[in-house]
Design an enzyme around this catalytic site. Structure first.
Site, PDB file in Angstrom:
ATOM      1  N   SER A 107       0.538  -1.324  -0.560  1.00 55.20           N
ATOM      2  CA  SER A 107      -0.243   0.182  -0.095  1.00 55.20           C
ATOM      3  C   SER A 107       0.783   1.167   0.317  1.00 55.20           C
ATOM      4  O   SER A 107       1.759   1.463   0.477  1.00 55.20           O
ATOM      5  CB  SER A 107      -0.332   0.068   1.331  1.00 55.20           C
ATOM      6  OG  SER A 107      -1.541   1.622   1.585  1.00 55.20           O
ATOM      7  N   TYR A 132      -2.513  -1.009  10.757  1.00 53.35           N
ATOM      8  CA  TYR A 132      -2.522  -1.742   9.540  1.00 53.35           C
ATOM      9  C   TYR A 132      -1.365  -1.322   8.607  1.00 53.35           C
ATOM     10  O   TYR A 132      -0.572  -2.360   8.147  1.00 53.35           O
ATOM     11  CB  TYR A 132      -4.002  -1.275   9.311  1.00 53.35           C
ATOM     12  CG  TYR A 132      -3.851  -1.097   7.014  1.00 53.35           C
ATOM     13  CD1 TYR A 132      -4.302  -2.657   6.517  1.00 53.35           C
ATOM     14  CD2 TYR A 132      -3.709   0.180   6.601  1.00 53.35           C
ATOM     15  CE1 TYR A 132      -4.138  -2.594   5.251  1.00 53.35           C
ATOM     16  CE2 TYR A 132      -3.915   0.003   5.160  1.00 53.35           C
ATOM     17  CZ  TYR A 132      -4.026  -1.532   4.508  1.00 53.35           C
ATOM     18  OH  TYR A 132      -4.148  -1.051   3.076  1.00 53.35           O
ATOM     19  N   LYS A 136       1.771  -3.728   6.289  1.00 52.13           N
ATOM     20  CA  LYS A 136       2.334  -3.573   5.547  1.00 52.13           C
ATOM     21  C   LYS A 136       4.059  -3.624   5.326  1.00 52.13           C
ATOM     22  O   LYS A 136       4.127  -3.912   4.218  1.00 52.13           O
ATOM     23  CB  LYS A 136       1.543  -2.431   4.246  1.00 52.13           C
ATOM     24  CG  LYS A 136      -0.396  -2.322   4.402  1.00 52.13           C
ATOM     25  CD  LYS A 136      -0.604  -4.084   3.929  1.00 52.13           C
ATOM     26  CE  LYS A 136      -1.477  -4.641   3.181  1.00 52.13           C
ATOM     27  NZ  LYS A 136      -1.797  -6.006   2.741  1.00 52.13           N
TER      28      LYS A 136
HETATM   29  C1  UD1 Z   1      -6.350   4.161   3.737  1.00 53.73           C
HETATM   30  C2  UD1 Z   1      -5.103   3.404   3.642  1.00 53.73           C
HETATM   31  C3  UD1 Z   1      -4.919   2.572   2.286  1.00 53.73           C
HETATM   32  C4  UD1 Z   1      -5.858   1.792   2.703  1.00 53.73           C
HETATM   33  C5  UD1 Z   1      -7.195   1.936   2.808  1.00 53.73           C
HETATM   34  C6  UD1 Z   1      -8.122   0.773   3.051  1.00 53.73           C
HETATM   35  C7  UD1 Z   1      -3.607   5.324   4.478  1.00 53.73           C
HETATM   36  C8  UD1 Z   1      -3.109   6.668   3.950  1.00 53.73           C
HETATM   37  N1  UD1 Z   1      -4.214   5.395   3.551  1.00 53.73           N
HETATM   38  O1  UD1 Z   1      -6.553   5.043   2.176  1.00 53.73           O
HETATM   39  O2  UD1 Z   1      -3.695   2.445   2.423  1.00 53.73           O
HETATM   40  O3  UD1 Z   1      -5.314   0.605   1.674  1.00 53.73           O
HETATM   41  O4  UD1 Z   1      -7.141   2.797   3.436  1.00 53.73           O
HETATM   42  O5  UD1 Z   1      -9.332   1.204   3.606  1.00 53.73           O
HETATM   43  O6  UD1 Z   1      -3.951   4.679   5.783  1.00 53.73           O
HETATM   44  N2  UD1 Z   1     -12.643  10.770   3.287  1.00 53.73           N
HETATM   45  C9  UD1 Z   1     -14.506  11.783   3.749  1.00 53.73           C
HETATM   46  N3  UD1 Z   1     -15.056  11.274   4.215  1.00 53.73           N
HETATM   47  C10 UD1 Z   1     -15.006  10.180   4.426  1.00 53.73           C
HETATM   48  C11 UD1 Z   1     -14.348   8.836   3.541  1.00 53.73           C
HETATM   49  C12 UD1 Z   1     -13.409   8.979   3.114  1.00 53.73           C
HETATM   50  O7  UD1 Z   1     -13.433  12.470   3.375  1.00 53.73           O
HETATM   51  O8  UD1 Z   1     -16.441   9.526   4.753  1.00 53.73           O
HETATM   52  C13 UD1 Z   1     -11.965  11.642   2.792  1.00 53.73           C
HETATM   53  C14 UD1 Z   1     -10.322  10.958   3.148  1.00 53.73           C
HETATM   54  O9  UD1 Z   1     -10.119  11.951   4.930  1.00 53.73           O
HETATM   55  C15 UD1 Z   1      -9.377  10.852   2.378  1.00 53.73           C
HETATM   56  C16 UD1 Z   1     -10.148  10.485   1.429  1.00 53.73           C
HETATM   57  O10 UD1 Z   1     -11.336  10.991   1.642  1.00 53.73           O
HETATM   58  O11 UD1 Z   1      -9.070  12.188   2.876  1.00 53.73           O
HETATM   59  C17 UD1 Z   1      -9.992   8.924   0.806  1.00 53.73           C
HETATM   60  O12 UD1 Z   1     -10.231   8.377   1.780  1.00 53.73           O
HETATM   61  P1  UD1 Z   1     -10.361   6.873   2.134  1.00 53.73           P
HETATM   62  O13 UD1 Z   1     -11.198   6.071   1.416  1.00 53.73           O
HETATM   63  O14 UD1 Z   1     -10.923   6.186   3.761  1.00 53.73           O
HETATM   64  O15 UD1 Z   1      -8.781   5.905   1.907  1.00 53.73           O
HETATM   65  P2  UD1 Z   1      -7.101   6.868   2.592  1.00 53.73           P
HETATM   66  O16 UD1 Z   1      -7.138   6.657   3.989  1.00 53.73           O
HETATM   67  O17 UD1 Z   1      -6.747   7.251   1.361  1.00 53.73           O
END
Ligand code: UD1
Length: 318
Positions: A107, A132, A136
């Site tokens: 990841s 998590y 990795k």
């Molecule tokens: C995270 C992990 C990644 C992992 C993935 C799978 C980190 C840096 N990244 O990705 O390695 O494979 O989860 O679970 O640890 N967001 C919102 N509202 C929401 C959900 C998300 O605003 O309800 C935003 C988050 O703040 C982020 C973006 O959307 O900025 C993507 O979030 P998300 O899809 O959860 O993935 P990551 O956190 O990037």
């Protein structure tokens, strides 16, 4: 399915803790080949031993792991026990039987908040922010040591943010309970299952204040695995443990994703700005030069296409 399309005979091992057996039928409908399936928990050493006794395996793609960042903070021992033990038992069996060729789902989390963007594979591995993420990092270390000691060959693919569904809309993402990831939360909100999407933070140092990620269509990601496996099987690898970023190279902010979703689906999305989510980084997107040149892999699908496929998949569920 991409492996089957490339002529590989596929055997699936899964404990079905976060998946459904019906997926096998859906794969068969698309590819017209039913993959062999064994319901095994990789922590069950005896079962893994028996599996390798009964099957002639040429290569292993190891996807199985717990993957929720927040949950891993609450239940670190579950994450270490599952993600690390499964990997170790698998590698032990492979070593004992001289099964070579190992692909590992790593990841972009291993980079943490990288100092330079886009992120190349040379970027330093930062202290993990979650158990998590740590599994990795440790996973990559275990593979590196094993390759060196036992002369095995492996590739770690460092996924950025996988999204979307297969174009047949027969295979897609089915998170259990409330989705933690952005895209399933968006599609469930648009479908009326969730009331509103919380945008976690609009005060990041980005152009619109929301956090930036590199969203890669899951089918493009799947194709990278085929390329990686072929590289190992054809003995084209330059080192016995290699790693590649698998992303699009394009960063999109949360607001950009929302706007793109609204545009391609014609669905207005109910969202509000909320506080930052603990542990989130500001910005991560890949430099994909190494995967482009060495694996000869390039993503084909746009963010819009991936979002539309995720929406079509969602509509089929509700
Ligand atoms: C995270 C992990 C990644 C992992 C993935 C799978 C980190 C840096 N990244 O990705 O390695 O494979 O989860 O679970 O640890 N967001 C919102 N509202 C929401 C959900 C998300 O605003 O309800 C935003 C988050 O703040 C982020 C973006 O959307 O900025 C993507 O979030 P998300 O899809 O959860 O993935 P990551 O956190 O990037």
């Amino acid at each position: 399915m991409e492996l089957q399309n490339s002529g590989f005979e596929v055997v699936i091992i899964d404990d079905l803790s976060n998946s459904r057996i019906e997926v096998l039928e859906q794969i068969t409908e698309v590819t017209e080949i039913k993959p062999e399936f064994h319901q095994i928990d990789l922590r069950d050493k005896k079962a893994v031993y028996n599996f390798f006794n009964e099957n002639k395996i040429e290569g292993v793609i190891h996807f199985a792991a717990f993957k929720a960042v927040g949950e891993s903070v609450q239940k670190p021992l579950d994450y270490y026990e599952n993600n690390i033990n499964a990997l170790v038992y698998l590698l032990q069996e492979m070593k004992d039987r001289n099964v070579d060729h190992f692909i590992f789902s790593s990841s972009c989390t291993v980079y943490g908040q990288a100092d330079k963007l886009p992120i190349t594979e040379k970027a330093p591995i930062k202290l993990a922010k979650s158990p998590y993420g740590n599994t990795k990092q440790i996973g990559e270390e275990i593979i590196k040591d094993s390759c060196k000691a036992y002369n095995m060959n492996a590739i770690a693919l460092r996924y950025f943010n996988p999204i979307g569904a297969h174009e047949s809309i027969k295979i897609g993402e089915l998170p259990l309970g409330v989705p933690q990831n952005l895209i399933p939360f968006i599609t469930q909100t648009a479908a009326g299952i969730r009331e509103e999407l919380a945008v976690f933070g609009d005060d990041y140092p980005t152009s619109d204040g929301t956090a930036i990620r590199d969203y890669i269509h899951v089918v493009d990601l799947a194709k990278a695995h085929v390329k990686a496996l072929q590289r190992l099987l054809n003995k084209q690898n330059k080192e016995n443990f290699e790693f590649f970023n698998v992303g699009t190279g394009k960063g999109s902010s949360v607001m950009e994703v929302i706007k793109a979703f609204e545009k391609v689906t014609q669905q207005p999305l109910n969202y509000r700005i909320a506080a930052r989510r603990e542990g989130d980084i500001t910005s991560a997107y890949a430099d994909t030069t190494k995967a482009n040149e060495v694996l000869e892999w390039k993503p084909q699908e746009t963010l819009e296409e991936a979002l539309l496929s995720a929406w079509k998949w969602q509509q089929k569920q509700s």
